[in-house]
Design a protein around this motif. Structure first.
Motif, PDB file in Angstrom:
ATOM      1  N   GLN A 220      42.086  41.467  31.580  1.00  0.00           N
ATOM      2  CA  GLN A 220      43.322  42.235  31.366  1.00  0.00           C
ATOM      3  C   GLN A 220      44.083  42.407  32.678  1.00  0.00           C
ATOM      4  O   GLN A 220      45.311  42.320  32.711  1.00  0.00           O
ATOM      5  CB  GLN A 220      43.014  43.600  30.754  1.00  0.00           C
ATOM      6  CG  GLN A 220      42.444  43.551  29.336  1.00  0.00           C
ATOM      7  CD  GLN A 220      43.303  42.809  28.326  1.00  0.00           C
ATOM      8  OE1 GLN A 220      42.788  42.136  27.452  1.00  0.00           O
ATOM      9  NE2 GLN A 220      44.612  42.912  28.431  1.00  0.00           N
ATOM     10  N   LYS A 221      43.347  42.611  33.786  1.00  0.00           N
ATOM     11  CA  LYS A 221      44.002  42.694  35.102  1.00  0.00           C
ATOM     12  C   LYS A 221      44.658  41.361  35.454  1.00  0.00           C
ATOM     13  O   LYS A 221      45.772  41.332  35.992  1.00  0.00           O
ATOM     14  CB  LYS A 221      42.981  43.071  36.180  1.00  0.00           C
ATOM     15  CG  LYS A 221      42.734  44.554  36.328  1.00  0.00           C
ATOM     16  CD  LYS A 221      42.010  44.842  37.646  1.00  0.00           C
ATOM     17  CE  LYS A 221      42.009  46.322  37.956  1.00  0.00           C
ATOM     18  NZ  LYS A 221      41.554  46.631  39.319  1.00  0.00           N
ATOM     19  N   TYR A 222      43.966  40.283  35.166  1.00  0.00           N
ATOM     20  CA  TYR A 222      44.501  38.941  35.442  1.00  0.00           C
ATOM     21  C   TYR A 222      45.821  38.725  34.700  1.00  0.00           C
ATOM     22  O   TYR A 222      46.808  38.235  35.282  1.00  0.00           O
ATOM     23  CB  TYR A 222      43.461  37.887  35.047  1.00  0.00           C
ATOM     24  CG  TYR A 222      44.005  36.504  34.796  1.00  0.00           C
ATOM     25  CD1 TYR A 222      44.463  35.707  35.831  1.00  0.00           C
ATOM     26  CD2 TYR A 222      44.069  35.996  33.492  1.00  0.00           C
ATOM     27  CE1 TYR A 222      44.971  34.438  35.596  1.00  0.00           C
ATOM     28  CE2 TYR A 222      44.568  34.725  33.241  1.00  0.00           C
ATOM     29  CZ  TYR A 222      45.024  33.951  34.297  1.00  0.00           C
ATOM     30  OH  TYR A 222      45.529  32.696  34.053  1.00  0.00           O
ATOM     31  N   LEU A 223      45.862  39.112  33.417  1.00  0.00           N
ATOM     32  CA  LEU A 223      47.100  38.970  32.643  1.00  0.00           C
ATOM     33  C   LEU A 223      48.197  39.881  33.204  1.00  0.00           C
ATOM     34  O   LEU A 223      49.342  39.456  33.362  1.00  0.00           O
ATOM     35  CB  LEU A 223      46.850  39.315  31.174  1.00  0.00           C
ATOM     36  CG  LEU A 223      45.957  38.360  30.365  1.00  0.00           C
ATOM     37  CD1 LEU A 223      45.744  38.912  28.959  1.00  0.00           C
ATOM     38  CD2 LEU A 223      46.559  36.958  30.292  1.00  0.00           C
ATOM     39  N   ALA A 224      47.829  41.113  33.520  1.00  0.00           N
ATOM     40  CA  ALA A 224      48.820  42.094  33.988  1.00  0.00           C
ATOM     41  C   ALA A 224      49.379  41.760  35.360  1.00  0.00           C
ATOM     42  O   ALA A 224      50.549  41.994  35.644  1.00  0.00           O
ATOM     43  CB  ALA A 224      48.195  43.490  34.011  1.00  0.00           C
ATOM     44  N   PHE A 225      48.534  41.184  36.219  1.00  0.00           N
ATOM     45  CA  PHE A 225      48.925  40.958  37.614  1.00  0.00           C
ATOM     46  C   PHE A 225      49.252  39.504  37.929  1.00  0.00           C
ATOM     47  O   PHE A 225      49.215  39.086  39.086  1.00  0.00           O
ATOM     48  CB  PHE A 225      47.830  41.479  38.552  1.00  0.00           C
ATOM     49  CG  PHE A 225      47.587  42.963  38.427  1.00  0.00           C
ATOM     50  CD1 PHE A 225      48.612  43.817  38.048  1.00  0.00           C
ATOM     51  CD2 PHE A 225      46.338  43.506  38.683  1.00  0.00           C
ATOM     52  CE1 PHE A 225      48.398  45.193  37.927  1.00  0.00           C
ATOM     53  CE2 PHE A 225      46.110  44.876  38.570  1.00  0.00           C
ATOM     54  CZ  PHE A 225      47.148  45.716  38.189  1.00  0.00           C
ATOM     55  N   THR A 226      49.579  38.720  36.907  1.00  0.00           N
ATOM     56  CA  THR A 226      50.120  37.378  37.106  1.00  0.00           C
ATOM     57  C   THR A 226      51.624  37.438  36.862  1.00  0.00           C
ATOM     58  O   THR A 226      52.052  37.908  35.814  1.00  0.00           O
ATOM     59  CB  THR A 226      49.485  36.377  36.118  1.00  0.00           C
ATOM     60  OG1 THR A 226      48.082  36.297  36.361  1.00  0.00           O
ATOM     61  CG2 THR A 226      50.085  34.986  36.249  1.00  0.00           C
ATOM     62  N   PRO A 227      52.486  37.109  37.822  1.00  0.00           N
ATOM     63  CA  PRO A 227      52.205  36.341  39.032  1.00  0.00           C
ATOM     64  C   PRO A 227      51.900  37.162  40.284  1.00  0.00           C
ATOM     65  O   PRO A 227      51.606  36.586  41.323  1.00  0.00           O
ATOM     66  CB  PRO A 227      53.505  35.562  39.233  1.00  0.00           C
ATOM     67  CG  PRO A 227      54.557  36.497  38.716  1.00  0.00           C
ATOM     68  CD  PRO A 227      53.932  37.244  37.584  1.00  0.00           C
ATOM     69  N   TRP A 228      52.015  38.501  40.218  1.00  0.00           N
ATOM     70  CA  TRP A 228      51.760  39.323  41.409  1.00  0.00           C
ATOM     71  C   TRP A 228      51.146  40.637  41.002  1.00  0.00           C
ATOM     72  O   TRP A 228      51.517  41.191  39.974  1.00  0.00           O
ATOM     73  CB  TRP A 228      53.072  39.589  42.173  1.00  0.00           C
ATOM     74  CG  TRP A 228      52.858  40.249  43.511  1.00  0.00           C
ATOM     75  CD1 TRP A 228      52.645  39.636  44.711  1.00  0.00           C
ATOM     76  CD2 TRP A 228      52.817  41.664  43.778  1.00  0.00           C
ATOM     77  NE1 TRP A 228      52.467  40.581  45.711  1.00  0.00           N
ATOM     78  CE2 TRP A 228      52.571  41.832  45.163  1.00  0.00           C
ATOM     79  CE3 TRP A 228      52.945  42.810  42.986  1.00  0.00           C
ATOM     80  CZ2 TRP A 228      52.472  43.075  45.768  1.00  0.00           C
ATOM     81  CZ3 TRP A 228      52.825  44.044  43.572  1.00  0.00           C
ATOM     82  CH2 TRP A 228      52.604  44.173  44.957  1.00  0.00           C
ATOM     83  N   PRO A 229      50.169  41.142  41.750  1.00  0.00           N
ATOM     84  CA  PRO A 229      49.592  40.648  43.021  1.00  0.00           C
ATOM     85  C   PRO A 229      48.396  39.704  42.835  1.00  0.00           C
ATOM     86  O   PRO A 229      47.685  39.441  43.782  1.00  0.00           O
ATOM     87  CB  PRO A 229      49.157  41.953  43.698  1.00  0.00           C
ATOM     88  CG  PRO A 229      48.772  42.845  42.556  1.00  0.00           C
ATOM     89  CD  PRO A 229      49.698  42.508  41.429  1.00  0.00           C
ATOM     90  N   ASN A 230      48.185  39.214  41.622  1.00  0.00           N
ATOM     91  CA  ASN A 230      47.011  38.414  41.259  1.00  0.00           C
ATOM     92  C   ASN A 230      45.750  39.284  41.288  1.00  0.00           C
ATOM     93  O   ASN A 230      45.808  40.464  41.603  1.00  0.00           O
ATOM     94  CB  ASN A 230      46.838  37.192  42.180  1.00  0.00           C
ATOM     95  CG  ASN A 230      48.020  36.243  42.111  1.00  0.00           C
ATOM     96  OD1 ASN A 230      48.685  35.977  43.099  1.00  0.00           O
ATOM     97  ND2 ASN A 230      48.301  35.720  40.932  1.00  0.00           N
TER      98      ASN A 230
END
Length: 305
Positions: A220-230
């Protein structure tokens, strides 16, 4: 033809601005946006997305980048345009009462209010695993995203990343603002239920740091933080492309390389399994998962730390 002052800064706002410019019922009399900012390692002074777009699109619409909206000269400037509406989309500044009193101020907020008031509604919805989100038009008041709702529309956001959801909601907002402005006299503003209100804050770079505890949480963090801050480990190793393989299996130790694949590998978390497809060490180039492991001479049973 209704006179509109538009206030907005990022690409989300540009999509809405473009729709208003293309509609013959509206006349954009001015753009207010954030001041130019220095960007990147070379600190190049860069205009906001809306300013760059409008500069290329039209030379006759004035662009203003005030540091504050509380300045009397700025308030007088806005008042002299005699706008019928002030449309606000991700502007990044709070409008003082003196401006709210000039004309109806309509904000396009990228959530289904009163949920996720504040600066990061899209990322917050994704982080919490919400399957639905949406956008709404609201009458602005002095509180942060507390005004009465005029219209809203919802959409599916399951398994979509932040940039994908931004694009979906921007396109929905572009259609919604036309509807709201054309039907404004007939709309009945609906007061928000304060008992359901939630607040979200601005995303910071350190929010992307992860530990290999929960595969679902990392996904879920990966989806939320793409493209930033990753998403990245404490040592700076970024996971730029990953998939959730399993969210339930429990492991004694996290970070074990479970299986090698053609261009990726499976990695254990304390709970769950991730497929790591692309990663990047700090200051180095992006590699597929298998190439990265080969370079580090890591194999099945070894640990990624």
């Amino acid at each position: 033809m209704k006179k509109i002052i538009f206030m907005g800064t990022p690409a989300y706002a540009t999509c809405i601005l473009k729709a208003l410019l293309e509609n013959e019922n509206f006349n954009i009399v001015a753009l207010f946006t954030q001041p130019d900012k220095t960007v990147g390692r070379k600190q190049i002074l860069t205009p906001s997305h809306t300013k760059a777009f409008l500069s290329n699109h039209s030379s006759c619409i004035p662009i203003f980048t005030p540091k504050s909206l509380k300045d009397e000269a700025t308030i007088k400037q806005i008042s002299e345009f005699k706008p019928d509406f002030i449309v606000v989309a991700a502007y990044g500044k709070i409008l003082p009462k003196a401006i709210l009193d000039i004309a109806p101020c309509i904000n396009l907020h990228a959530s289904l209010l009163p949920k996720y008031r504040g600066a990061s509604p899209i990322q917050s919805a994704i982080l919490n695993g919400d399957k639905k989100s949406g956008v709404c038009t609201m009458l602005m008041e002095e509180g942060l995203d507390t005004g009465a709702i005029l219209e809203s529309v919802e959409c599916d956001i399951k398994d979509k990343n932040s940039s994908e959801v931004f694009e979906i909601l921007a396109n929905l907002a572009a259609k919604l603002i036309i509807s709201t402005l054309l039907n404004f006299e007939n709309l009945i503003p609906k007061k928000q239920d304060e008992n359901l209100a939630t607040l979200c804050t601005k995303i910071k770079k350190e929010d992307g740091m992860i530990t290999l505890s929960s595969a679902r949480e990392i996904y879920q963090k990966y989806l939320a933080f793409t493209p930033w801050p990753n998403v990245f480990l404490a040592n700076g190793l970024k996971f730029l492309e990953l998939e959730l393989v399993d969210e339930n299996e429990i492991f004694n130790q996290e970070g074990e390389i479970l299986e090698l694949e053609k261009e990726s590998f499976l990695l254990s978390c304390k709970q769950g399994i991730l497929r790591i497809k692309k990663l990047q060490e700090s200051g180095k180039k992006v590699l597929d998962g298998r190439t990265y492991l080969n370079g580090k001479r890591l194999k099945v049973g070894d640990y990624l730390h």
